[in-house]
Design an enzyme around this catalytic site. Structure first.
Site, PDB file in Angstrom:
ATOM      1  N   GLU A  59      59.740  69.554  43.203  1.00 34.19           N
ATOM      2  CA  GLU A  59      60.019  68.127  43.265  1.00 34.19           C
ATOM      3  C   GLU A  59      59.226  67.485  42.128  1.00 34.19           C
ATOM      4  O   GLU A  59      58.022  67.744  42.004  1.00 34.19           O
ATOM      5  CB  GLU A  59      59.561  67.567  44.618  1.00 34.19           C
ATOM      6  CG  GLU A  59      60.100  66.167  44.822  1.00 34.19           C
ATOM      7  CD  GLU A  59      59.581  65.475  46.078  1.00 34.19           C
ATOM      8  OE1 GLU A  59      59.054  66.147  46.975  1.00 34.19           O
ATOM      9  OE2 GLU A  59      59.726  64.241  46.111  1.00 34.19           O
ATOM     10  N   ARG A 290      52.411  81.393  51.312  1.00 27.16           N
ATOM     11  CA  ARG A 290      51.982  80.617  50.155  1.00 27.16           C
ATOM     12  C   ARG A 290      50.625  81.102  49.663  1.00 27.16           C
ATOM     13  O   ARG A 290      49.890  81.778  50.388  1.00 27.16           O
ATOM     14  CB  ARG A 290      51.941  79.130  50.490  1.00 27.16           C
ATOM     15  CG  ARG A 290      50.901  78.758  51.553  1.00 27.16           C
ATOM     16  CD  ARG A 290      51.110  77.343  52.064  1.00 27.16           C
ATOM     17  NE  ARG A 290      50.887  76.348  51.035  1.00 27.16           N
ATOM     18  CZ  ARG A 290      51.850  75.578  50.524  1.00 27.16           C
ATOM     19  NH1 ARG A 290      53.079  75.686  50.955  1.00 27.16           N
ATOM     20  NH2 ARG A 290      51.563  74.683  49.615  1.00 27.16           N
ATOM     21  N   LYS A 300      49.462  68.369  46.556  1.00 23.51           N
ATOM     22  CA  LYS A 300      49.769  67.403  45.493  1.00 23.51           C
ATOM     23  C   LYS A 300      49.125  66.051  45.775  1.00 23.51           C
ATOM     24  O   LYS A 300      48.680  65.368  44.869  1.00 23.51           O
ATOM     25  CB  LYS A 300      51.280  67.211  45.400  1.00 23.51           C
ATOM     26  CG  LYS A 300      51.986  68.284  44.598  1.00 23.51           C
ATOM     27  CD  LYS A 300      53.437  67.877  44.421  1.00 23.51           C
ATOM     28  CE  LYS A 300      54.282  69.048  43.970  1.00 23.51           C
ATOM     29  NZ  LYS A 300      55.699  68.805  44.214  1.00 23.51           N
TER      30      LYS A 300
HETATM   31  P1  ATP Z   1      55.407  68.846  48.367  1.00 22.34           P
HETATM   32  O1  ATP Z   1      56.738  69.425  48.783  1.00 22.34           O
HETATM   33  O2  ATP Z   1      54.479  68.545  49.477  1.00 22.34           O
HETATM   34  O3  ATP Z   1      55.520  67.738  47.377  1.00 22.34           O
HETATM   35  P2  ATP Z   1      54.983  71.420  47.177  1.00 22.34           P
HETATM   36  O4  ATP Z   1      53.691  71.984  46.704  1.00 22.34           O
HETATM   37  O5  ATP Z   1      55.764  72.135  48.206  1.00 22.34           O
HETATM   38  O6  ATP Z   1      54.623  69.963  47.587  1.00 22.34           O
HETATM   39  P3  ATP Z   1      57.326  71.522  45.514  1.00 22.34           P
HETATM   40  O7  ATP Z   1      57.574  70.820  44.240  1.00 22.34           O
HETATM   41  O8  ATP Z   1      58.241  71.254  46.636  1.00 22.34           O
HETATM   42  O9  ATP Z   1      55.851  71.174  45.909  1.00 22.34           O
HETATM   43  O10 ATP Z   1      57.194  73.074  45.255  1.00 22.34           O
HETATM   44  C1  ATP Z   1      58.104  73.805  44.480  1.00 22.34           C
HETATM   45  C2  ATP Z   1      58.116  75.222  44.950  1.00 22.34           C
HETATM   46  O11 ATP Z   1      56.827  75.798  44.855  1.00 22.34           O
HETATM   47  C3  ATP Z   1      58.532  75.333  46.401  1.00 22.34           C
HETATM   48  O12 ATP Z   1      59.505  76.336  46.507  1.00 22.34           O
HETATM   49  C4  ATP Z   1      57.279  75.702  47.124  1.00 22.34           C
HETATM   50  O13 ATP Z   1      57.542  76.519  48.228  1.00 22.34           O
HETATM   51  C5  ATP Z   1      56.482  76.445  46.058  1.00 22.34           C
HETATM   52  N1  ATP Z   1      55.049  76.319  46.322  1.00 22.34           N
HETATM   53  C6  ATP Z   1      54.338  75.188  46.433  1.00 22.34           C
HETATM   54  N2  ATP Z   1      53.053  75.451  46.739  1.00 22.34           N
HETATM   55  C7  ATP Z   1      52.942  76.802  46.807  1.00 22.34           C
HETATM   56  C8  ATP Z   1      51.867  77.709  47.089  1.00 22.34           C
HETATM   57  N3  ATP Z   1      50.638  77.281  47.357  1.00 22.34           N
HETATM   58  N4  ATP Z   1      52.121  79.034  47.059  1.00 22.34           N
HETATM   59  C9  ATP Z   1      53.362  79.477  46.780  1.00 22.34           C
HETATM   60  N5  ATP Z   1      54.405  78.689  46.522  1.00 22.34           N
HETATM   61  C10 ATP Z   1      54.221  77.358  46.537  1.00 22.34           C
END
Ligand code: ATP
Ligand code: MG
Length: 588
Positions: A59, A290, A300
């Site tokens: 995102e 994760r 974030k």
């Molecule tokens: P949010 O959705 O709360 O804004 P997010 O960290 O999930 O935060 P995204 O931009 O949705 O951010 O993440 C993009 C991709 O990265 C998603 O597929 C998510 O699952 C993956 N991702 C995010 N954080 C991690 C992590 N700590 N370890 C592995 N994959 C991650």
């Protein structure tokens, strides 16, 4: 990509699934005919259906961090290894928080990590028309309805893990009524917080995510790509499966917290396929654990707070676990990929020690980095039995693992800088460096004997005196004639290059910042950055950007500060970051 990353690829459960799918030819020979993405003009709608197709779906509401790197390496890495395709897709369904700045930085980061999406760059917002059309089809099939309960009522009626939810009074309203109101919602006739669209599934489902999830809500917000066109926006859980299906994704890989969403993912796509809106085969969602890293925050929201409240200097502050921060800290794409490879992929939740990340950087830099001597906490050493103008050539390899890297030339002179810590008035046990009466080797030069020192009015040592012992020069036959137990590094005062060196420590004092009801801000380490005025050996190849300073660690040129220096005309200020120490000092 370097050889190193591709030699050994550890298997994991996702590879097993892909191997199985490819063996069963789950995608081969299947027609993707009538695929809506064709109309969309997606450049690589899956005409070659035998390929796996993954996606990295950030995102655009923040900068990427080391956790995202795990997902990037996994998705792009699998596509690469299986000669498939990986899409970069921006999941831009939350207009208020998203911005073009983040889109640009994310693209830059993925490319920097060494991955290419070729022409497979997509935006969820490109599919808003499809999502709307699909929602209308669901309403028509009595699989969705407009609910006029407010947010509190919806929450109250959702039930709990033990108790079933209650049907909304609007659940069985006529299809035409839902269609009409949904259209009015789209036309902007209702304010934010007005009616919403919900999937009609089962308010008594043991999986709360299936209790008529909201799929559209009203948002009078400006979107960074679609502007003011839309007054309703799809929920992530509704949008994401559709995005995957439209793009012909085969393996939709996400983190474990979405496991409970998978039944809805399948419910939605199967109904849309039954309604003729999507082509089969449909994508499958697979979850992995994760990355959790200690001593950092990767939320974030928390990263944004650190940046906006000025606890750090920006998204690329070298103390942050953002990719921009790690990059400025001196991490290379190879080091981050190696780290992700070492993490492996599983479904078990675990926390990785920060030292694993640091070791990956050492392992990548050790074979390739130029060596140089730097003195970070200098005191003067005067060789009393040398003439003032003495300048004797000394040599050392740029890289002991690689002769071809060449030879460093520098001079042994009367006035030197050495590390304050390499001299003690009263040495502790097993201290083999300089103290009055002791002999030590000045690396690449002579054995010297300490003859005295001077202190200032606070008792602080200001200068150390020594005599060099002729015929003991390194690399000459007499080098071993005087046995010493220690060797210390030095830089000639006459030749030294001055630099500002930033020494970083962990940003948080606690392994899990903000645990036990504290605010994570309370755990910030006030001593996470120290700036010192250092002296570097003259033969350092500054254009290399990264070096090992002998005995001290790996260091890099601070890009951001170089630009700042340029902008302010102070081109002579050399700012250097310590990337990582030579030894692990995270473990207590
Ligand atoms: P949010 O959705 O709360 O804004 P997010 O960290 O999930 O935060 P995204 O931009 O949705 O951010 O993440 C993009 C991709 O990265 C998603 O597929 C998510 O699952 C993956 N991702 C995010 N954080 C991690 C992590 N700590 N370890 C592995 N994959 C991650
Ligand atoms: Mg997310």
């Amino acid at each position: 990509m370097s050889e190193k990353d591709t030699t050994v690829v550890a298997s994991n459960f996702l590879r097993n699934i892909i191997d199985r799918d490819l063996a069963e030819q789950a995608y081969a020979g299947k027609k993707w005919a009538g695929h809506p993405s064709d109309a969309q003009g997606l450049s690589s709608a899956p005409e070659d259906a035998a390929k796996i197709r993954t996606r990295f779906p950030p995102e655009p509401n923040g900068f990427l961090h080391i956790g995202h790197a795990k997902s990037i390496c996994l998705n792009f890495g699998l596509a690469k290894d299986y000669a498939g395709v990986c899409h970069l897709r921006f999941d831009d369904t939350n207009p208020e928080k998203e911005d073009q700045v983040y889109v640009d930085s994310i693209k830059d980061t993925v490319a920097w990590l060494g991955y290419s999406w070729n022409d497979n760059l997509y935006f969820a917002s490109d599919y808003f028309n499809y999502m709307y059309d699909f929602a209308c089809a669901l309403i028509q099939a009595d699989l969705a309805y407009v609910d006029e309960q407010n947010a509190d009522q919806i929450r109250e009626n959702r039930g709990t893990l033990k108790e079933a939810g209650k049907d909304s009074p609007w659940r069985n309203r006529p299809v035409e009524e839902s269609l009409r109101i949904f259209e009015d919602m789209k036309a902007g006739k209702y304010p934010d917080g007005g009616p919403c669209l919900r999937a009609k599934i089962d308010m008594a489902s043991p999986n709360i995510n299936l209790r008529d999830p909201v799929i559209y809500r009203i948002r009078h917000a400006h979107h960074h790509r679609t502007g003011d066109q839309w007054k309703i926006y799809p929920m992530y859980t509704y949008a994401h499966p559709i995005e995957d299906a439209l793009e012909g994704i085969t393996h939709s890989i996400c983190t474990l917290e979405f496991e409970d969403q998978r039944p809805f993912y399948d419910w939605l796509l199967n109904h849309l396929a039954d309604l003729g809106k999507l082509a089969r085969p449909l994508p499958h969602q697979y979850e992995f654990s994760r990355l959790n890293l200690n001593y950092v925050v990767t939320s974030k929201r928390k990263l944004l707070q650190l940046v906006t409240e000025g606890h750090v200097s920006g998204w690329d502050d070298p103390r942050l676990p953002t990719i921009a921060g790690l990059r400025r800290r001196g991490y290379t794409p190879e080091a981050i990929r190696l780290f992700c490879e070492r993490l492996g992929v599983s479904k078990a939740d675990s926390t990785i020690d920060y030292s694993v990340l640091e070791q990956s950087l050492r392992d990548v830099l050790d074979p390739v980095a130029d060596r140089a001597v730097a003195v970070l906490d200098p005191i003067k050493l005067t060789i009393t039995n040398l003439p003032d103008d003495h300048a004797e050539l000394c040599q050392a390899p740029y890289n002991p693992h690689d002769e071809a890297a060449g030879v460093r030339n520098f001079h042994f002179t009367k006035h030197l800088w050495i590390e304050r810590d390499d001299f003690r008035i009263e040495p502790p046990k097993k201290y083999f460096r300089l103290f009055p009466g002791n002999t030590v080797r000045l690396k690449y030069a002579y054995v010297v004997k300490c003859t005295g020192y001077e202190v200032d009015e606070h008792g602080e040592v200001t200068e150390v005196f020594a005599e060099y012992i002729p015929d003991t020069k390194s690399g000459t036959p007499g080098a071993d004639s005087v046995k010493v137990k220690g060797a210390i590094t030095w830089v000639s005062q006459k030749e030294a290059i001055q630099a500002e060196v930033k020494l970083y420590d962990r940003l948080f004092k606690e392994p899990v910042p903000g645990s036990d009801d504290r605010s994570f801000l309370d755990d910030i380490n006030p001593e996470s950055i120290t700036t010192v005025h250092a002296y570097l050996e003259p033969s350092i190849r500054l254009e290399k950007d990264r070096w090992q300073f002998e005995r001290l660690g790996y260091f890099c040129l601070d890009k951001a500060d170089r630009t700042i220096a340029k902008a302010t005309g102070q081109t002579d200020t050399l700012v250097i970051n310590r990337s990582v120490t030579l030894k692990d000092n995270w473990k207590k």
